[in-house]
Design a protein around this motif. Structure first.
Motif, short mmCIF file in Angstrom:
data_model
loop_
_atom_site.label_atom_id
_atom_site.label_comp_id
_atom_site.label_asym_id
_atom_site.label_seq_id
_atom_site.Cartn_x
_atom_site.Cartn_y
_atom_site.Cartn_z
N THR A 145 1.24 -0.99 0.18
CA THR A 145 0.28 0.14 -0.21
C THR A 145 0.87 0.97 -0.25
OG1 THR A 145 -1.38 -1.31 1.44
CG2 THR A 145 -1.48 1.16 1.11
N GLU A 146 1.12 1.64 -0.85
CA GLU A 146 1.94 3.02 -1.68
C GLU A 146 0.85 4.38 -0.84
OE1 GLU A 146 4.55 5.46 -4.43
OE2 GLU A 146 3.63 3.85 -4.71
N VAL A 147 1.31 5.15 -0.11
CA VAL A 147 0.34 6.94 0.39
C VAL A 147 1.35 7.31 -0.94
CG1 VAL A 147 -0.04 8.35 1.62
CG2 VAL A 147 0.16 6.09 2.45
N ILE A 148 0.22 7.86 -1.70
CA ILE A 148 1.04 9.26 -2.51
C ILE A 148 -0.35 10.67 -2.51
CG2 ILE A 148 0.14 7.04 -4.63
CD1 ILE A 148 -2.70 8.17 -5.16
N ASN A 149 -1.02 10.70 -0.92
CA ASN A 149 -1.08 11.74 -1.36
C ASN A 149 -1.99 12.15 0.42
OD1 ASN A 149 -1.13 14.77 -1.90
ND2 ASN A 149 -4.18 14.49 -2.03
N VAL A 150 -1.37 13.24 1.16
CA VAL A 150 -1.74 13.21 2.64
C VAL A 150 -2.80 15.22 2.25
CG1 VAL A 150 -1.30 14.07 4.72
CG2 VAL A 150 -0.28 12.15 3.63
N GLU A 151 -4.33 15.18 3.14
CA GLU A 151 -3.72 16.71 2.83
C GLU A 151 -4.95 16.26 4.22
OE1 GLU A 151 -4.58 18.41 0.53
OE2 GLU A 151 -3.81 17.55 -0.92
N LYS A 152 -4.53 17.75 5.07
CA LYS A 152 -5.00 18.38 6.02
C LYS A 152 -6.78 18.68 6.36
CE LYS A 152 -5.11 19.20 10.55
NZ LYS A 152 -6.32 18.94 10.72
N VAL A 153 -7.80 18.62 6.75
CA VAL A 153 -8.82 18.53 6.59
C VAL A 153 -9.58 18.87 7.84
CG1 VAL A 153 -9.42 17.07 4.56
CG2 VAL A 153 -9.52 15.93 6.41
N GLU A 154 -10.72 19.27 7.99
CA GLU A 154 -11.94 19.53 8.82
C GLU A 154 -11.27 18.24 9.83
OE1 GLU A 154 -14.90 21.45 11.61
OE2 GLU A 154 -15.07 21.28 9.38
N ASN A 155 -11.13 18.61 11.47
CA ASN A 155 -11.19 16.88 12.49
C ASN A 155 -9.89 15.91 11.80
OD1 ASN A 155 -12.88 18.11 13.82
ND2 ASN A 155 -14.68 17.74 12.91
N GLY A 156 -9.42 16.02 10.75
CA GLY A 156 -8.16 15.23 10.92
C GLY A 156 -7.36 15.04 9.62
N PHE A 157 -7.34 14.51 8.70
CA PHE A 157 -6.82 14.06 7.97
C PHE A 157 -6.73 12.63 6.77
CE2 PHE A 157 -3.39 14.57 11.47
CZ PHE A 157 -2.53 15.56 11.12
N ASN A 158 -6.88 13.39 5.05
CA ASN A 158 -7.43 12.58 4.08
C ASN A 158 -6.11 12.00 3.37
OD1 ASN A 158 -10.06 12.92 4.56
ND2 ASN A 158 -10.33 14.69 2.72
N ILE A 159 -6.11 11.08 3.32
CA ILE A 159 -4.99 9.72 2.85
C ILE A 159 -5.45 9.50 1.53
CG2 ILE A 159 -3.06 8.39 3.49
CD1 ILE A 159 -5.74 9.65 6.70
N GLY A 160 -4.32 9.27 0.99
CA GLY A 160 -4.74 8.99 -0.66
C GLY A 160 -3.95 7.52 -1.25
N ILE A 161 -4.09 6.94 -1.74
CA ILE A 161 -3.62 5.36 -1.23
C ILE A 161 -3.63 4.24 -2.83
CG2 ILE A 161 -3.02 4.95 1.25
CD1 ILE A 161 -5.36 2.83 1.08
N ASN A 162 -2.51 4.09 -2.75
CA ASN A 162 -2.54 3.07 -3.96
C ASN A 162 -2.19 1.78 -3.41
OD1 ASN A 162 -2.15 1.16 -6.51
ND2 ASN A 162 -1.48 3.13 -7.41
N LYS A 163 -3.48 0.76 -3.04
CA LYS A 163 -3.50 -0.18 -2.87
C LYS A 163 -4.34 -1.42 -4.11
CE LYS A 163 -4.75 -3.17 1.01
NZ LYS A 163 -5.91 -3.83 0.62
N ASN A 164 -2.89 -2.17 -4.00
CA ASN A 164 -2.89 -3.43 -5.33
C ASN A 164 -3.34 -2.75 -6.29
OD1 ASN A 164 -2.06 -5.33 -3.57
ND2 ASN A 164 -4.23 -5.55 -2.73
N GLY A 165 -3.02 -1.31 -6.62
CA GLY A 165 -3.55 -1.24 -8.29
C GLY A 165 -4.87 -0.03 -7.94
N SER A 166 -5.59 -0.25 -6.64
CA SER A 166 -6.46 0.89 -6.62
C SER A 166 -6.38 1.37 -6.11
CB SER A 166 -7.74 -0.38 -6.17
OG SER A 166 -9.26 0.40 -5.75
N GLN A 167 -6.85 3.10 -6.34
CA GLN A 167 -6.88 4.08 -5.20
C GLN A 167 -7.84 3.89 -4.59
OE1 GLN A 167 -5.22 7.67 -7.80
NE2 GLN A 167 -3.88 6.62 -8.87
N GLN B 189 -8.98 7.02 -0.82
CA GLN B 189 -9.12 8.01 0.10
C GLN B 189 -9.80 7.34 0.68
OE1 GLN B 189 -8.20 10.23 -1.26
NE2 GLN B 189 -8.23 12.04 0.06
N LEU B 190 -8.77 7.41 2.14
CA LEU B 190 -8.84 7.26 3.73
C LEU B 190 -8.92 8.37 4.72
CD1 LEU B 190 -6.16 4.42 4.07
CD2 LEU B 190 -8.02 4.01 3.15
N PHE B 191 -9.68 8.07 5.81
CA PHE B 191 -9.79 9.23 6.38
C PHE B 191 -9.27 8.98 7.92
CE2 PHE B 191 -12.10 11.28 9.91
CZ PHE B 191 -10.99 12.90 9.51
N SER B 192 -8.81 10.07 9.07
CA SER B 192 -8.16 9.56 10.05
C SER B 192 -8.20 11.30 10.98
CB SER B 192 -7.01 8.62 10.31
OG SER B 192 -6.44 8.46 11.78
#
Length: 404
Positions: free
Chosen positions: A137-159, A161-164
């Motif tokens: 799982t490769e992290v391709i982007n990190v963004e600061k958003v309200e109350n946390g972070f959006n993390i864009g990933i490439n997992k097994n060829g599929s992009q 979006q996660l939130f934490s």
């Protein structure tokens, strides 16, 4: 241990990097009842753990203090190392089936000499504590958003979006790119306008080029116990001559304190005085030739390599005071000007990283971006050879987990 996507609200934190710091952070968070997701770019976690110490994993050092770490803020590591001590590391691993044994200079290894036991302890604990690990799982982007972070990933060829609500960057440093090492942690820091101190390879062999290289090349394979120093540090351990320069523990240690263009100095007979030794020897064996005598102190090959630099045609009795002093300088202050290092491919760690002024020493949280933590090697804290960097990784992972 690759799980299906679950609701992101189920995670208290996402940890980028399944190395020593990231795994410890996940486990310690689990002990506190928090759920984390570890994102690992490689096909398995703990890749660097598995190769450390020749596959044996020197997982801590009994003599760890903040003084064995290089940083622009020499006191920064104090808090984390006090919160998670060497005794804590030993107890943690013993509790989870890994008994340690000391080899030399406080270096602790699993009694089995198997680094995989260390990794297995963490993966088993993550399973037991319901901490998720996604490999490949490769992290391709990190963004600061309200109350946390959006993390864009490439997992097994599929992009995807996660939130934490919290984000831990434990993605390591630049050494050993063939194992997936990148500057990801530094890029995240820069994206959020967090300072990064200059990086360079550390705990790395030094190269010799030009007219001096053949002299080192002929000695390839010779190992000598020495004191190696410059005006910033001094280490007594073995050096190893190679066909491209110098390696061995003492050289790796001093490399962290060396800068291009500088000299290092080697005492080839630490704790001894060659002049006194020769004066004593010539009372009994004054007719012994100098090369023959030096062959008793060093390997024959090394003594032969010195012939062009010493009065090789003289016996001990005929050596003048000036010649003895020159010999003393040669052997006790052997002067070397490395051409460079073997680079990140052969470095064990790096110096520099995320500026410690940007982080709380007590929590390792960014002062600018609440909820963003940096730990392990990507931070400007670099340990000596011998288990110190693992102790920093465990300590930083523990500290971050307490503050998620």
């Amino acid at each position: 241990m690759t799980a299906n996507l679950t609701k992101q609200s189920n995670f208290d934190a996402i940890i980028i990097g399944g190395g020593a710091c990231g795994l410890m952070c996940a486990v310690q968070a689990g002990f506190l009842g928090k759920r984390t997701l570890v994102l690992e770019k490689n096909d398995r976690v703990g890749a660097k753990i598995l190769i450390s110490g020749g596959g044996r994993c020197n997982y801590t050092n009994l003599y760890t203090t903040h003084k064995q770490f290089i940083s622009q803020n020499e006191h920064f590591s104090r808090s984390a190392l006090a919160q998670w001590t060497v005794e804590d590391t030993i107890s943690f691993f013993e509790t989870h089936g890994i008994e340690g044994k000391e080899k030399i200079l406080g270096q602790l290894f699993p009694i089995t000499d198997k680094a995989k036991d260390v990794v297995n302890a963490f993966t088993s604990l993550c399973t037991d504590l319901e901490q998720e690990i996604w490999c490949d799982t490769e992290v391709i982007n990190v963004e600061k958003v309200e109350n946390g972070f959006n993390i864009g990933i490439n997992k097994n060829g599929s992009q995807q979006q996660l939130f934490s609500p919290k984000l831990v960057v434990a993605s390591g440093g630049l050494p050993i790119p063939k194992m997936g090492a990148t500057d990801f942690g530094l890029r995240v820091a820069r994206k959020f306008d967090i300072g990064v101190t200059e990086t360079s390879p550390a705990l790395v062999p030094l190269t010799i080029t030009g007219k001096d290289q053949p002299w080192y090349e002929q000695l390839s394979g010779n190992s000598i116990f020495c004191r190696v120093w410059n005006d910033r540090a001094s280490f007594e351990e073995n050096i190893l001559f190679t066909h491209w320069g110098l390696s061995g523990p003492a050289i790796l240690q001093i490399s962290s304190y060396w800068k291009p263009g500088e000299y290092i100095y080697i005492d080839l007979l630490p704790g001894k005085d060659i002049i006194e030794l020769i004066l004593q020897e010539r009372e009994q064996n004054g007719k012994k030739m100098l090369p023959a005598y030096l062959s008793n102190l060093f390997t024959r090959k090394f003594a032969e390599a010195l012939i062009d630099h010493i009065p090789a045609d003289k016996n001990l009795a005929s050596l003048t005071k000036t010649e003895l002093e020159a010999l003393s300088t040669l052997l006790h202050q052997f002067k070397v000007k490395p051409a460079g290092t073997k680079g990140y491919d052969k470095a064990e760690v790096m110096t520099g990283g995320v500026d410690t002024n940007e982080l709380s020493s007590k929590t390792l949280e960014s002062k600018k971006i609440p909820g963003l933590f940096f730990g392990g090697e990507c931070v400007d804290v670099t340990g000596w050879l011998g288990g110190y960097n693992f102790q920093w990784a465990w300590a930083s992972g523990f500290v971050i987990a307490q503050n998620l």
